[in-house]
Scaffold this active site. Sequence first.
Site, mmCIF file in Angstrom:
data_model
loop_
_atom_site.group_PDB
_atom_site.id
_atom_site.type_symbol
_atom_site.label_atom_id
_atom_site.label_comp_id
_atom_site.label_asym_id
_atom_site.label_seq_id
_atom_site.Cartn_x
_atom_site.Cartn_y
_atom_site.Cartn_z
ATOM 1 N N ARG A 32 0.800 -1.216 0.000
ATOM 2 C CA ARG A 32 0.000 0.000 0.000
ATOM 3 C C ARG A 32 0.838 1.273 0.000
ATOM 4 N NH1 ARG A 32 -2.780 -4.135 1.955
ATOM 5 N NH2 ARG A 32 -0.709 -4.608 2.715
ATOM 6 N N THR A 33 1.801 1.370 0.900
ATOM 7 C CA THR A 33 2.516 2.636 1.080
ATOM 8 C C THR A 33 3.343 2.968 -0.161
ATOM 9 O OG1 THR A 33 2.644 2.048 3.409
ATOM 10 C CG2 THR A 33 3.982 3.912 2.688
ATOM 11 N N LYS A 40 24.821 -6.105 -1.891
ATOM 12 C CA LYS A 40 26.281 -6.288 -2.013
ATOM 13 C C LYS A 40 26.995 -5.543 -0.885
ATOM 14 C CE LYS A 40 25.830 -6.066 -7.018
ATOM 15 N NZ LYS A 40 26.021 -5.089 -8.097
ATOM 16 N N HIS A 45 4.832 5.649 11.644
ATOM 17 C CA HIS A 45 4.346 5.561 10.257
ATOM 18 C C HIS A 45 3.377 6.749 10.095
ATOM 19 C CE1 HIS A 45 3.189 4.063 6.459
ATOM 20 N NE2 HIS A 45 2.819 2.830 6.757
HETATM 21 N N1 CP Z 1 -0.248 -0.080 5.952
HETATM 22 C C1 CP Z 1 0.940 -0.347 5.368
HETATM 23 O O1 CP Z 1 1.950 0.276 5.676
HETATM 24 O O2 CP Z 1 0.904 -1.298 4.393
HETATM 25 P P1 CP Z 1 2.147 -1.751 3.515
HETATM 26 O O3 CP Z 1 3.115 -2.446 4.424
HETATM 27 O O4 CP Z 1 1.579 -2.661 2.448
HETATM 28 O O5 CP Z 1 2.763 -0.517 2.926
#
Ligand code: CP
Length: 317
Positions: free
Chosen positions: A55-56, A83, A135
């Site tokens: 998603r992100t 590497k 986040h």
């Molecule tokens: N919610 C979220 O961060 O999803 P992803 O890990 O798929 O980005």
Amino acid sequence: MKKHLLSINDLSASDALEILNTASELAKISDGPMKKLPTLRGRTVVNLFFEDSTRTRISFESAAKRLSADVINFSAKGSSVSKGESLKDTAQTLQAMGADAVVIRHGASGAAQRLADSGWISASVINAGDGTHEHPTQALLDAYTIRSKFPEFRESFAGLKVGIVGDILHSRVARSNVLLLTKLGAHVTLIAPPTLIPVGVTDWKVDVSYDLDSVINKVDVLMVLRVQSERMADSFFPSEREYSRGYGLDLARLNSLKSKAIVMHPGPMNRGLEISAESADSHQSVVLAQVSNGVLVRMAVLYQLLGGAALAGEVSA
Ligand code: CP
């Protein structure tokens, strides 16, 4: 707004509301004939992902493209990181390619801050998830989604009751959401087994409960978190079955929510563990709206950090 977005602590309540309002303006524009705005033409956004993401990463890419920025997608897998290339050398390589913004996801808490403070690059840094720390754009898109479902809380979340249930200990989503939701005035209750509640939670402006069934019928929003097995070196609960019985959102619990309450999950979901298929797909679930809103909110963040032209000008352009 500051140059970087590393933590919800970088934003005042009014900064956060401004991002949400900008996302609302962008939603109106996106519903019109002009799907792509010229705002960030000539700018380069680098997606620097050292950890997996669906998603992100995709929504930052989509957001940047909808603002006409050039996008470079960098995934550590398959790159010279395997590497042994360092974060410094990787970042400086991307800087040499002319990055104006670097969106970084990393398994180490503090990696985004390190990049921003390092002086290795001049670009704006956006934290797309660092270890178990934060986040921030997930919290912003969650707040946007809550606001779109509860217009009465548009200017303030005072009076809104939010329950966050699950693996709080390993969740950067929970940390950013606690900071943002309480900053906007919501009342937050964290619900989890004692082993999945972080030490030091007493310093957070939240209530804590170990009993989902005593809280579930009181909340307007139930945010269900993924059990992050990949971050669990030890055993934090006796069995998945026991976890589901105590903390999973099954059909019986879904039916005990207020009729207007919404169910959120940041994804990816472990169906059958923290959330049942019926709950994930129910009419009270806003999981897919969270994904769609992620693009708008990330457009708003890029727009604010990279100083796009006034939106009013875009509409008339
Ligand atoms: N919610 C979220 O961060 O999803 P992803 O890990 O798929 O980005």
